[in-house]
Enzyme design. Structure first.
Site, PDB file in Angstrom:
ATOM      1  N   ALA A 366     117.498  85.956   9.993  1.00 44.21           N
ATOM      2  CA  ALA A 366     118.064  85.527  11.283  1.00 44.21           C
ATOM      3  C   ALA A 366     118.410  86.700  12.191  1.00 44.21           C
ATOM      4  O   ALA A 366     118.816  86.498  13.332  1.00 44.21           O
ATOM      5  CB  ALA A 366     119.318  84.668  11.044  1.00 44.21           C
ATOM      6  N   LYS A 412     110.859  80.186  22.616  1.00 39.25           N
ATOM      7  CA  LYS A 412     110.395  81.222  23.546  1.00 39.25           C
ATOM      8  C   LYS A 412     109.184  81.972  23.002  1.00 39.25           C
ATOM      9  O   LYS A 412     108.553  82.763  23.716  1.00 39.25           O
ATOM     10  CB  LYS A 412     111.535  82.182  23.861  1.00 39.25           C
ATOM     11  N   SER A 453     126.202  78.977  20.871  1.00 42.18           N
ATOM     12  CA  SER A 453     125.888  80.229  20.186  1.00 42.18           C
ATOM     13  C   SER A 453     126.240  81.410  21.078  1.00 42.18           C
ATOM     14  O   SER A 453     126.396  81.278  22.291  1.00 42.18           O
ATOM     15  CB  SER A 453     124.397  80.275  19.821  1.00 42.18           C
TER      16      SER A 453
END
Length: 613
Positions: A366, A412, A453
């Site tokens: 991540a 994206k 986030s």
């Protein structure tokens, strides 16, 4: 202490009065002389017995301002036992008044005495509560806010009770809203059910309601969302009660009521996980999470902890977030075997030491730079961290025999128009190339924005609203896919369980949301009117920013899975030779001009088209 002494004095007088009235009623107000004499001799024992049991049942320790059924039952228990003992006294310790017989109270006296004692002792205490509530209703000098409560069930009853108890809650409850037609016109603690959800807007307008509290903790997501959407058309600030499990566990208090947030409005049904499949690859395994202190990484750690890994490795370069997560896991999972490692994925040598020492069996990757405008201005850093850093982690996973590798990707990466998206697309190319030569199962999971986030629009909008605006939106038509952080983390873990190797899993993000609508909703949920109280300003698209995000490379390649929120896309992969050669070029270009970085990325990621706004 002074109040307790007064209460004891009142109880002495009430016990004597109740016993005397019991005799009067039993003998039609003509008490025989011998019973009157026995009454006089029984006064002191009756008082002592009652006071003793009152003390045993904490009738002098309770705060009678908050008296409820529990306190009433304590009075009943105390009076009942007092009467039993008094009855025994009447039988066996009576006094010989006449030579021919013994005197005791008739059974009827005991029954009447019991009833009168419950009424008088309980009555004085509940009268005290009523007086206190009347005094508290006068407030503390502050003007009461007009409050509408949505829901007319157990949660609403608890809420009303709490509001009436407290001197600090300056609310005037105008009524209750409930869709159950059988409840309309009924009252809960004096508060009337005045209609269903269709009446919310009119009620708020007529009564100038300032706050609405949703007291519907067990309602389904769709219904809650619909009600919140109705409430948005009022000028009232929205708040909500905690979950039903907290109500059931009697943990409810006003300080747990929170503002309704955008997650409530955009939230979806709870994710249903196949725990058996997840257990197979996480339980009793050494699991490494890179970027473990970030928004997604930390939530992955929380979710993984539930499946009892052999050891959880939390790797992050930013020690503050990692430390906060460590403290949280120490509290919530004290028996979890974990290790926090402060290291950069750019440091290939350090990564090798970590893999050699701990031998992770599952890796969730991540760690990444994700801010589009910042990366447009710093493309070399995007390459170093996202591309070369990912290559380092992927290579170590291959060399040290990791069983499963899950790459966190993004929407994206689909037909990218910015360097950040292009780097994430190349990360997908890396894991698919390695999957062709390695025993490790490499997969990527692609999803859109996560609500709340770090660096997302929600925290920014909240700060702007708190400062009185303006709220800045880049374009009136810009939209994005959104998902909650826990949902994203859970689906990533579930996708890992399904992985066979080489797949790109695409999470069902629902319908895209206009950012401008998101801003307006947040303003309304905060109790303001968009463009009246809080202005919205459009600042123009930023470098590399799209109006619309895409989740798929090729819709034709999309296939469903056993989970209704997870799909698979398997585009054509690239060779390991292509990846190795590209990494060498990337390592060289990061020290050159930015334009050369952009040109090389366009060459390596054919779907990347640089957009200059």
């Amino acid at each position: 202490m002074e109040k307790d002494k007064k209460l004891i004095l009142y109880d002495i007088l009430l016990v004597i009065l109740s016993l005397y009235l019991a005799l009067l009623l039993r003998f039609d107000f003509r008490i025989p002389i011998e019973y009157m004499e026995f009454f006089k001799l029984s006064i002191i024992p009756a008082v002592i017995i009652n006071l003793f049991f009152n003390k045993i049942f904490h009738l002098y320790d309770s705060i009678w301002k908050y008296a409820s059924i529990e306190e009433l039952m304590s009075i009943v228990y105390s009076v009942s036992l007092s009467n039993v003992v008094l009855l025994i006294y009447s039988y066996f310790i009576n006094y010989k008044l006449l030579e021919t017989r013994y005197i005791r109270f008739p059974y009827g006296v005991h029954v009447i005495f019991w009833l009168l004692s419950v009424v008088t002792l309980g009555g004085t205490r509940f009268i005290y509560r009523i007086v206190e509530e009347m005094n508290s209703d006068k407030g503390n000098g502050k003007e009461n806010k007009k409050l509408l409560i949505i829901g007319a069930g157990d949660a609403a009853a608890l809420l009303i009770k709490e509001i009436k108890r407290s001197n600090n809650l300056n609310y005037e409850i105008v009524g209750l809203i409930d869709d159950d037609p059988c409840k309309k016109g009924k009252h809960i603690s004096g508060i009337k059910v005045i209609g269903g959800r269709e009446n919310i807007v009119d009620v708020c307008k007529e009564n100038k309601v300032e706050e609405i509290i949703l007291a519907i903790p067990s309602v389904d997501i769709a219904t809650k969302r619909n009600i919140i959407n109705i409430c948005k058309n009022t000028n009232a600030k929205l708040k909500t009660l905690p979950g039903i499990y907290e109500i059931i566990d009697s943990k409810f208090s006003m300080n747990k009521i929170r503002d309704v947030n955008i997650e409530d409005l955009l939230g979806r049904e709870e994710v249903k996980l196949n725990n058996d499949n997840i257990n197979k690859y996480i339980k009793d395994k050494v699991v490494l999470v890179t970027g473990g202190g970030g928004s997604i990484g930390s939530e992955l750690c929380r979710q993984i902890a539930k499946f009892n890994p052999k050891k959880l490795l939390i790797l992050d370069i930013y020690e503050n977030n990692a430390y906060d997560l460590q403290m949280e896991l120490n509290y919530n999972y004290p028996n979890l075997n974990k290790e926090v490692i402060i290291a950069s994925i750019r440091d290939e040598r350090k990564l090798g030491e970590v893999f050699e020492k701990y031998r992770p069996e599952v890796v969730f990757h991540a760690a990444a730079h994700k801010h589009v405008p910042l990366m447009e201005n710093n493309p070399a850093e995007a390459i170093k961290n996202n591309v070369i850093g990912t290559y380092n982690v992927v290579k170590c996973s291959h060399q040290f025999g990791v069983k499963k590798f899950v790459q966190i990707s993004t929407d994206k990466a689909v037909n990218p128009t910015n360097i950040m998206g292009a780097t994430k697309r190349f990360c997908e190319i890396i894991i698919q190339a390695f999957d062709t030569i390695s025993d490790t199962e490499y997969v990527a999971v692609r999803f859109g924005n996560v609500l709340g986030s770090n660096g997302s629009v929600i925290p920014l909008f909240k700060k702007q609203i708190a400062h009185g605006g303006p709220v800045t939106v880049t374009h009136p038509e810009i939209n994005r896919y959104f998902m909650t952080i826990p949902e994203a983390a859970q689906l990533v873990i579930q996708a890992g369980a399904m992985a066979k190797g080489g797949e790109i899993f695409v999470l069902d993000m629902g319908e895209p949301v206009k950012i401008a609508d998101l801003a307006k909703d947040l303003i309304r949920l905060s109790g303001y009117q968009p463009d009246v109280d809080i202005k919205i300003e459009y600042t123009g698209l930023r470098p590399g920013e799209k109006l619309y995000e895409e989740l798929l490379m090729n819709e034709i390649a999309l296939t469903s899975t056993e989970h209704d929120k997870i799909y698979i896309e398997k585009p054509a992969g690239n060779s390991i030779e292509f990846v190795e050669e590209s990494i060498k070029e990337f390592k060289d270009v990061v020290y050159k001009d930015n334009e050369e970085i952009f040109k090389l990325m366009e060459k390596k990621v054919p779907t990347y088209t640089r957009k200059i706004n």
